[in-house]
Design a protein around this motif. Structure first.
Motif, PDB file in Angstrom:
ATOM      1  N   MET A   1       0.795  -0.992  -0.105  1.00 16.16           N
ATOM      2  CA  MET A   1       0.245  -0.304   0.007  1.00 16.16           C
ATOM      3  C   MET A   1       1.185   1.429  -0.222  1.00 16.16           C
ATOM      4  O   MET A   1       1.305   1.186   0.353  1.00 16.16           O
ATOM      5  CB  MET A   1      -0.731  -0.171   1.493  1.00 16.16           C
ATOM      6  CG  MET A   1      -1.940   1.498   1.106  1.00 16.16           C
ATOM      7  SD  MET A   1      -3.266   1.437   2.806  1.00 16.16           S
ATOM      8  CE  MET A   1      -4.100   0.141   1.641  1.00 16.16           C
ATOM      9  N   TYR A   3       1.941   5.280  -0.518  1.00  8.75           N
ATOM     10  CA  TYR A   3       1.278   6.413   0.420  1.00  8.75           C
ATOM     11  C   TYR A   3       0.003   8.127  -0.827  1.00  8.75           C
ATOM     12  O   TYR A   3      -1.030   7.553   0.098  1.00  8.75           O
ATOM     13  CB  TYR A   3       2.174   8.211   0.270  1.00  8.75           C
ATOM     14  CG  TYR A   3       1.663   9.266   0.482  1.00  8.75           C
ATOM     15  CD1 TYR A   3       2.499   9.353   2.297  1.00  8.75           C
ATOM     16  CD2 TYR A   3       1.419  10.602   0.136  1.00  8.75           C
ATOM     17  CE1 TYR A   3       1.984  10.444   2.975  1.00  8.75           C
ATOM     18  CE2 TYR A   3       0.811  11.398   0.912  1.00  8.75           C
ATOM     19  CZ  TYR A   3       0.560  11.753   1.907  1.00  8.75           C
ATOM     20  OH  TYR A   3       0.439  12.646   2.558  1.00  8.75           O
ATOM     21  N   ASP A   5      -2.390   5.839  -1.903  1.00 14.11           N
ATOM     22  CA  ASP A   5      -3.239   5.206  -1.597  1.00 14.11           C
ATOM     23  C   ASP A   5      -3.794   5.043  -0.481  1.00 14.11           C
ATOM     24  O   ASP A   5      -5.824   4.453  -0.203  1.00 14.11           O
ATOM     25  CB  ASP A   5      -2.884   3.204  -1.669  1.00 14.11           C
ATOM     26  CG  ASP A   5      -2.060   2.571  -2.882  1.00 14.11           C
ATOM     27  OD1 ASP A   5      -2.844   3.813  -4.214  1.00 14.11           O
ATOM     28  OD2 ASP A   5      -1.190   2.386  -3.625  1.00 14.11           O
ATOM     29  N   VAL A   6      -3.271   5.744   0.751  1.00 12.09           N
ATOM     30  CA  VAL A   6      -4.765   5.988   2.011  1.00 12.09           C
ATOM     31  C   VAL A   6      -5.209   7.103   1.467  1.00 12.09           C
ATOM     32  O   VAL A   6      -4.928   8.409   1.581  1.00 12.09           O
ATOM     33  CB  VAL A   6      -3.771   5.833   2.920  1.00 12.09           C
ATOM     34  CG1 VAL A   6      -3.906   6.815   4.274  1.00 12.09           C
ATOM     35  CG2 VAL A   6      -2.905   4.985   3.154  1.00 12.09           C
ATOM     36  N   ASP A  11      -6.693   7.680   8.746  1.00 12.35           N
ATOM     37  CA  ASP A  11      -5.209   6.696   9.446  1.00 12.35           C
ATOM     38  C   ASP A  11      -3.578   6.795   9.252  1.00 12.35           C
ATOM     39  O   ASP A  11      -2.821   7.224   7.892  1.00 12.35           O
ATOM     40  CB  ASP A  11      -5.090   5.087   8.042  1.00 12.35           C
ATOM     41  CG  ASP A  11      -4.396   4.225   8.102  1.00 12.35           C
ATOM     42  OD1 ASP A  11      -4.031   4.677   9.456  1.00 12.35           O
ATOM     43  OD2 ASP A  11      -4.260   3.533   7.990  1.00 12.35           O
ATOM     44  N   GLN A  14      -1.248   5.093   9.881  1.00  8.65           N
ATOM     45  CA  GLN A  14      -0.219   5.035   8.751  1.00  8.65           C
ATOM     46  C   GLN A  14       0.916   5.375   7.194  1.00  8.65           C
ATOM     47  O   GLN A  14       1.630   5.411   7.130  1.00  8.65           O
ATOM     48  CB  GLN A  14      -1.411   3.604   7.506  1.00  8.65           C
ATOM     49  CG  GLN A  14      -1.401   3.494   6.131  1.00  8.65           C
ATOM     50  CD  GLN A  14       0.148   1.721   6.493  1.00  8.65           C
ATOM     51  OE1 GLN A  14      -0.087   1.663   7.390  1.00  8.65           O
ATOM     52  NE2 GLN A  14       0.427   1.734   4.854  1.00  8.65           N
ATOM     53  N   LYS A  15       0.135   6.620   6.975  1.00  7.25           N
ATOM     54  CA  LYS A  15       0.733   7.883   6.643  1.00  7.25           C
ATOM     55  C   LYS A  15       2.193   8.191   6.807  1.00  7.25           C
ATOM     56  O   LYS A  15       2.854   8.766   5.811  1.00  7.25           O
ATOM     57  CB  LYS A  15      -0.277   8.714   6.295  1.00  7.25           C
ATOM     58  CG  LYS A  15      -1.906   8.866   5.319  1.00  7.25           C
ATOM     59  CD  LYS A  15      -1.978  10.107   4.443  1.00  7.25           C
ATOM     60  CE  LYS A  15      -2.530   9.473   3.200  1.00  7.25           C
ATOM     61  NZ  LYS A  15      -2.405   9.966   1.845  1.00  7.25           N
TER      62      LYS A  15
END
Length: 135
Positions: A1, A3, A5-6, A11, A14-15
């Motif tokens: 996944m 950057y 894609d979020v 989230d 995640q970033k």
């Protein structure tokens, strides 16, 4: 996944993790080039220089990711390029604090913020730096 894609403003952990990894990679590559170009006195000096550079850039990446995401949430404008300016500026301010230089922090804030702003604008508008080769 990746950057992009979020979704923006979602989230944040995640970033932040993704941008910290990118910063770490850039720090490792940059310190490798610096070590080759400017030979240190010892292996320990080379290790200290590489660690310092890598940790600084990894931290800047994490600050960018978190500030951009939190700005998108707080402003309730997830796709606004201003969020990217805020994240880039926050990273620049950290660099200024790290180097104990207000001029470095101010310049890096404006430079990184502007670069991030136009990166987001370019992504939104589909700008291409290089197209497919013409045959």
């Amino acid at each position: 996944m990746g950057y992009w894609d979020v979704p923006e403003g979602a989230d944040c952990v995640q970033k932040t993790w993704i941008t910290a990894k990118v910063g770490t990679a850039l720090g490792l590559v940059g310190s490798a080039y610096h070590t080759v170009a400017f030979q240190p006195e010892s292996a320990l000096a080379a290790l200290q220089r590489a660690t310092n550079t890598t940790v600084t850039l990894a931290t800047m990446g994490a600050i960018f990711g978190m500030a951009t995401c939190l700005s998108a949430q707080a402003r309730e404008a997830p796709d606004d390029p201003l969020n990217y300016f805020i994240g880039g500026c926050a990273s620049g301010i950290f660099l200024g604090a790290r180097t104990h230089s207000a001029m470095t922090g101010t310049s890096a804030c404006l430079g990184l913020g502007t670069l991030a702003f136009f990166t987001k604008v370019g992504k939104m508008e589909g700008w291409k730096l290089a197209g497919p080769p013409e045959l």
